[in-house]
Design a protein around this motif. Structure first.
Motif, PDB file in Angstrom:
ATOM      1  N   ASP A  70       0.401  -1.190  -0.112  1.00 58.65           N
ATOM      2  CA  ASP A  70       0.230   0.105   0.056  1.00 58.65           C
ATOM      3  C   ASP A  70       0.736   1.085   0.071  1.00 58.65           C
ATOM      4  N   GLY A 115      -3.360   4.587   2.510  1.00 58.13           N
ATOM      5  CA  GLY A 115      -2.858   3.839   3.689  1.00 58.13           C
ATOM      6  C   GLY A 115      -3.565   2.493   3.600  1.00 58.13           C
ATOM      7  N   SER A 119     -10.055   3.774   1.830  1.00 60.82           N
ATOM      8  CA  SER A 119     -10.946   4.789   1.781  1.00 60.82           C
ATOM      9  C   SER A 119     -11.882   4.430   2.841  1.00 60.82           C
ATOM     10  N   TYR A 126     -22.686   3.685   6.044  1.00 61.26           N
ATOM     11  CA  TYR A 126     -23.010   2.729   5.298  1.00 61.26           C
ATOM     12  C   TYR A 126     -22.821   1.465   4.434  1.00 61.26           C
ATOM     13  N   VAL A 262       3.375   1.577  -5.461  1.00 63.37           N
ATOM     14  CA  VAL A 262       3.537   0.847  -7.020  1.00 63.37           C
ATOM     15  C   VAL A 262       3.462   1.223  -8.216  1.00 63.37           C
ATOM     16  N   ALA A 526     -19.079   0.523  -0.955  1.00 64.78           N
ATOM     17  CA  ALA A 526     -17.934  -0.146  -0.184  1.00 64.78           C
ATOM     18  C   ALA A 526     -18.424  -2.244  -0.279  1.00 64.78           C
TER      19      ALA A 526
END
Ligand SMILES: Cc1cc2nc3c(=O)[nH]c(=O)nc-3n(C[C@H](O)[C@H](O)[C@H](O)COP(=O)(O)OP(=O)(O)OC[C@H]3O[C@@H](n4cnc5c(N)ncnc54)[C@H](O)[C@@H]3O)c2cc1C
Ligand code: SF4
Length: 554
Positions: A70, A115, A119, A126, A262, A526
């Motif tokens: 990451d 990180g 997100s 929700y 990356v 998500a």
């Protein structure tokens, strides 16, 4: 459904992930497995967010040797996060990007994180499911696209992830009706305004669904209703991969390398297959060998990385033989409407996500537009509230007066299903970032249908607030939730990955994040991204058994 029952049983016996986030991560990181750069690991995952962290966790549990890289830090909520709007800017992806088109989308705090945890570290919380109709909007409504999979393929994975986060909410009547593993939270002043106004206006609203612990969950405490969910929940009541799937991945042998950006996916041109990645850590370049690579860097950075990884054999970028990389990138129109009440509402005294309605989610044949919107409580903190007021043109003493009046306002937000369009896309800009890599250019324009949805959504929020007794209402126009850009399709002419997330034409390369969504509904994405990642992991594991896992999709 047999598969669903099996997944539920597996979930109940082994995949509940109680932990206390930061403290568990400290201990697990000390014992973390480390791979040599020359080791050919089974899989490198780019990005430890919603998609990448779930994929890493599933495959580590299946015994794969996985390295997840990451670009951002390995957050420690105790040390790094503050309950303060201004002090939370480090959570956002603020590397340079260019925006354009007729309706440029501002990028940064509102639409991407960096990180470990991605997100979701600063998402609202929700966690609704998509509706079955979202997977076939082209057939049903003549707009958008049909997915190469159906809702039924994802249903068991939705249930599994809802148990793992876990999700709290009332029985859900919309889409595929379902319940939630945890009971709904009590609601605050803002939620009460929504429920009251909706009832008076004849609109159905429900409490939830939110990935916030209602009661203690393992070592995670219950929510303390302080309202800093968008700043990273310091007490770990709000779920994100950082405190759910990452500790479990570490406990099962995954290696997570933070601060590792990356820069390129490496491909053997002769064989047409991936061999690993290069990445930058504190100014030095490293190379990690791998049999397979899964890109999960979010809707802007994923297409950018595929384009940056062009080779002699793939001169336009990986997976881009049919000019599909970066296209059909979507945002939801996200207007927010505030209403003023004589009594104090104190909308800051609770999580912003509390109550929602999906009554307007589906196409209404009586209306001139297709598809729809959802409505949710949003509860801006003071800086965001000031932006809302300034957007009306208020300044100086009038602005000060609105700020003093903050405790009397309630705020609702809509998510409008903007349609996927080929020219809404990411390309490489001529500007470069601090690593010397071309930054992403994101061009975005709304269509007529999008504009009509915005107007209808705003009217529905005003109706609810006025029905609850608001004397004044005001609306700010915003965007939320980027998805698409490397979409899933049945043929390479229509997308970048197949139904199993394998990139067309490049063996061993996968995309497992929100980029793969062909449509977005008016649900927050998500949960769907995590469910897709859990399914992608099962497909990879099944493919490995049959020897097909790392072959190119065609
Ligand atoms: C303010 C805000 C509120 C939100 N609220 C909600 C909500 O209430 N409900 C909901 O469902 N969704 C919400 N979302 C959206 C949700 O968080 C995202 O849709 C989801 O996290 C995207 O998942 P992803 O796997 O595609 O990417 P992410 O979760 O963003 O993960 C991508 C990761 O990749 C890393 N990365 C990127 N490029 C590279 C690279 N080159 N090398 C290495 N690492 C890289 C990033 O650092 C990041 O950690 C919200 C988002 C924001 C910003
Ligand atoms: S309101 Fe609850 S979930 Fe949100 S930050 Fe506070 S404790 Fe965490």
């Amino acid at each position: 459904m047999k598969g669903e029952a099996a997944l539920r049983a597996r979930n109940e016996s082994a995949w509940l992930l109680p932990n206390d986030g930061s403290r568990t991560n400290h201990r697990l990181r000390e014992d973390m497995r480390h791979h040599d750069l020359d080791d050919e690991v089974d899989l490198v995952v780019v990005g430890a967010g919603a998609g990448g962290a779930v994929l890493t966790q599933r495959l580590a549990r299946a015994g794969w040797r996985v390295v997840c890289l990451d670009a951002g830090p390995f957050w420690d909520p105790d040390r790094d996060w503050v309950s303060d709007e201004r002090g939370s800017h480090g959570l956002y992806w603020t590397e340079p990007r260019q925006i354009g088109g007729a309706h440029p989308v501002p990028l940064g705090s509102n639409n991407s994180g960096r990180g470990v945890g991605g997100s979701m570290v600063h998402y609202a919380g929700y966690t609704p499911r998509f509706h079955p109709s979202d997977f076939r909007t082209r057939t049903a409504d003549g707009v958008g696209a049909d997915w190469p999979i159906s809702y039924a393929h994802l249903r068991p994975y939705y249930a599994a992830i809802e148990a793992e986060l876990p999700v709290a909410g009332e029985a859900w009547p919309w889409g595929d009706p379902h319940g939630y593993p945890h009971s709904p939270h009590p609601v605050s002043g803002n939620g009460d305004v929504f429920l009251r106004g909706a009832r008076a206006a004849g609109i159905e609203a429900r409490v939830g669904p939110v990935a916030i612990t209602n009661g203690r969950f393992g070592n995670r405490p219950h929510c303390i209703y302080r309202g800093f969910c968008l700043q990273g929940c310091k007490v770990n009541a709000k779920a994100s991969p950082l405190i759910t799937h990452v500790p479990d991945a570490l406990a099962h042998g995954a290696e997570i390398r933070a601060d590792s950006h990356v820069s390129r996916v490496l491909v053997d041109d002769e064989a047409g297959r991936v061999t690993g990645v290069t990445y930058l850590n504190r100014g030095r370049e490293y190379r990690q060998r791998a049999r397979a690579v899964a890109v999960a860097g979010y809707s802007i950075e994923t297409p950018r990385l595929l384009l940056l990884s062009a080779t002699r054999r793939f001169p336009d970028g990986l997976g881009n033989d049919c000019d599909q990389v970066g296209r059909y990138l979507m945002v939801q129109g996200a207007p927010q409407t505030a209403g003023r009440f004589d009594e104090e509402v104190r909308m800051y005294k609770a999580p912003p996500p509390e109550v929602s309605s999906e009554q307007f989610y589906e196409t209404d044949p009586a209306k001139p537009y297709k598809r729809g919107w959802s409505i949710q409580t949003v509860s801006p903190l003071p800086i965001t509230w000031a932006e809302h007021v300034v957007a009306q043109g208020h300044w100086g003493s009038v602005l000060r007066e609105y700020m003093r009046d903050y405790a009397h306002w309630a705020t609702l937000g809509s998510l409008c299903e903007f349609l996927p369009q080929s020219d809404n896309r990411v390309t490489l800009a001529d500007e470069t970032d601090r690593h010397g890599l071309p930054v992403a250019h994101f061009s975005y324009s709304q269509c007529d249908n999008d504009e009509q949805l915005l107007a209808a959504a705003q009217a529905s929020m005003e109706e609810i607030l006025r029905a609850a007794g608001a004397r004044e209402v005001m609306t700010v126009q915003r965007f939320a939730h980027l998805v698409g850009g490397a979409r899933m399709a049945a043929r390479p002419e229509d997308g970048v990955v197949d139904a199993d997330h394998r990139v067309f034409g490049v063996a061993g390369l996968h995309v497992v994040d929100g980029s793969t969504l062909p449509t977005q509904g008016s649900a927050n994405p998500a949960l769907t991204i995590m469910a897709l990642a859990a399914r992608a992991a099962d497909r990879l594991i099944a493919g490995a058994r049959s020897g097909l896992a790392h072959q190119a999709a065609s």
